[in-house]
Design an enzyme around this catalytic site. Structure first.
Site, PDB file in Angstrom:
ATOM      1  N   HIS A  94       0.819  -1.223   0.000  1.00  0.00           N
ATOM      2  CA  HIS A  94       0.000   0.000   0.000  1.00  0.00           C
ATOM      3  C   HIS A  94       0.843   1.259   0.000  1.00  0.00           C
ATOM      4  CE1 HIS A  94      -4.081  -1.729   0.823  1.00  0.00           C
ATOM      5  NE2 HIS A  94      -3.322  -2.784   1.041  1.00  0.00           N
TER       6      HIS A  94
ATOM      7  N   ASP B  26       3.912   9.264  -1.028  1.00  0.00           N
ATOM      8  CA  ASP B  26       2.703   8.548  -0.615  1.00  0.00           C
ATOM      9  C   ASP B  26       2.424   7.432  -1.616  1.00  0.00           C
ATOM     10  OD1 ASP B  26       0.439   8.106   0.946  1.00  0.00           O
ATOM     11  OD2 ASP B  26      -0.127  10.217   0.960  1.00  0.00           O
TER      12      ASP B  26
END
Ligand code: GDG
Length: 469
Positions: free
Chosen positions: A155, A356
């Site tokens: 993720h 991110d």
């Protein structure tokens, strides 16, 4: 196919509360169709952990909890996962805290969990492991002779080779990743880094189909950008807004766990520059920053909190008046339906991480907008989401002037341009929601050939020799 078995650091709650977050929504259908099982760490630690998984039944799928002692959890989760891997994989090697007992605990958790999983899964089950806390799991499962297909989705970002090599166990990590049958990453950026890491560390060879040949077997690689339940989130925003008044003045909104990867101080510096250069907006615009606490026990998180509070105080002290507070900072978690309305009633969404994996807030902000009068998304070039969302205003978060200029552009943007950008962003999201993401990953995992028993025997043999030797 047998069951779908999801494995993650935390399982969804046994009573279904908190299911509204993306992952459970995404996997619920697939899990209930396949008679699925979700395995995850128990919410509380215990001094006398069970030696096997603890089962709970939900109407939609079963949950199996993995128990651990508080010390083991601390070293595995706060220690190796969040004081070594999280900073390193986010490019913050300066924040890595290397302790030998952290990496021992990390391996121990994977080893114990693998034994408990191996007791209950069969050859036909398909296993999908999530995220950086559990990278060694396929290695441990295969060492026990398990032949089920095992996929892994990361993720968070994967950095370039040089940064990756700052992790003391980088060679082990690369090897553990290569033990999966399918490796899914968020972005092409991360996929490129993985290919380079495999080439360099394991002499991996990129094949024409985009997969890698490593040690005589093929590891399937793919880019699967995660998304949100677009329709569901939009509905929350529309229904909530029907019962709530809009904000009294144009608002910028930021929503982030209070994490150093999210670039919150950089964002405030950009906003400060904007206010000082565009004084006509003073008293006519506000920034709402929601930043719930996370991993409070790790020192780097205490530091980012005080930095953010210092900056918010400085901006409010310099620019605020009796009637106007330039920065509203909330260090608490708000209910999801409230968030959806806040996004809808904010003219600018500020999403400016330094690095991110994806960033779901960017997607939530777009999904929540009123298409007739949408707000503008300002998005960091370093968020994974920037690969898909080029119709946002893309900024370099390290440059406060870039953020300041984008805020002014967003607030002055004509309706026609706002609608055009929003249509493009929303159109893409509608087709690429979280259901699309999970189906793409699972279809790819199901198309992978099952483990070659000879290869497995070799790996298991090496493993048991290593243990006894
Ligand atoms: C990791 C990766 C990747 C935030 N504050 C509140 C609240 N939130 C929700 C947001 C959003 C979620 O938390 C945050 O998701 P992000 O994607 O922004 O970031 P991470 O938590 O770091 O997640 C990331 C993600 O995994 C998925 O793969 O995109 O890159 O780092 O949904 O809305 N939710 C509520 N109250 C809050 O105050 N209810």
């Amino acid at each position: 196919m047998g069951r779908l078995v999801i494995v993650s650091n935390r399982a969804p709650s046994v009573d279904g509360t908190g299911d509204s977050g993306g992952l459970v929504v995404a996997l619920k259908d697939a899990l209930s169709e396949q008679g699925g099982l979700w395995i995850g760490g128990a919410p509380e630690q215990t001094d006398t952990p069970s030696a096997s998984l603890v089962f709970h039944q939900r109407p939609d799928f079963d949950i199996a909890l993995f128990e651990m002692e508080p010390e083991l959890y601390r070293d595995y989760y706060l220690g190796y996962s969040n004081s070594v891997l999280w900073p390193a994989l986010h490019g913050r090697v300066d924040l890595i805290d290397v302790q030998p007992h952290y990496s021992i605990a990390y391996r121990e958790v994977a080893r114990r969990l693998a034994r408990q999983i191996a007791d209950i899964v069969t050859h036909d089950d398909v296993i999908w492991v999530h995220d950086y806390q559990l990278i060694p799991l396929a290695h441990e499962l295969k060492a026990l002779g398990l032949t089920s297909r095992i996929g892994f989705f990361l993720h968070i970002p994967l950095p370039d080779l040089q940064t990756f090599k700052a992790i003391p166990d980088w060679q082990d990590l690369a090897g553990w990743l290569a033990d999966y049958d399918l490796l899914g990453l968020q972005t092409q950026r991360d996929l490129g880094h993985l290919i380079n890491i495999f080439r360099h560390t394991l002499r991996g060879e990129l094949r024409a189909n985009g997969n890698m040949g490593i040690n005589g077997r093929e590891v399937v690689l793919g880019c699967f950008p995660i998304s949100i339940d677009v329709q569901g989130f939009r509905r929350l925003a529309v229904e909530g807004a029907a019962q709530t008044a809009p904000a009294p003045m144009p608002r910028l909104i930021g929503v982030d766990r209070l994490d150093y990867s999210k670039g919150l101080p950089h964002r405030l510096l950009g906003y400060e520059a904007f206010l000082s250069q565009n004084t006509r907006f003073c008293s006519n615009v506000g920034l709402l920053q929601i930043a719930p606490p996370t991993r409070d026990d790790v020192d780097a998180y205490k530091a980012i909190r005080s930095e953010l509070e210092h900056l918010a105080g400085r901006i409010n002290g310099s620019f605020g008046t009796i009637d106007w507070t330039p920065v509203q900072y909330i260090h608490r978690s708000l209910p999801r339906d409230e968030l959806a309305v806040l996004y809808r009633y904010s003219q600018v969404g500020l999403v400016t991480p330094l690095f991110d994996g994806m960033n779901l807030v960017a997607k939530e902000y777009v999904a929540a907008q009123d298409e007739a009068d949408p707000g503008v998304l300002i998005l960091s070039q370093f968020a994974g989401a920037a690969e898909e969302m080029s119709d946002a205003l893309i900024v370099n978060p390290h440059n406060p002037q870039d953020i300041a200029d984008a805020i002014r552009t967003a607030l002055e943007m004509p309706l026609a341009e706002r609608r055009q950008r929003h249509d493009a962003l929303y159109g893409h999201l509608e087709k690429h929601d979280v259901g699309h993401w999970s189906a793409a990953f699972l279809n790819r995992l199901l198309s992978v050939e099952q483990a070659d028993p000879e290869w497995l025997a070799r790996v298991s043999g090496l493993e048991s020799r290593a243990r006894t030797g």
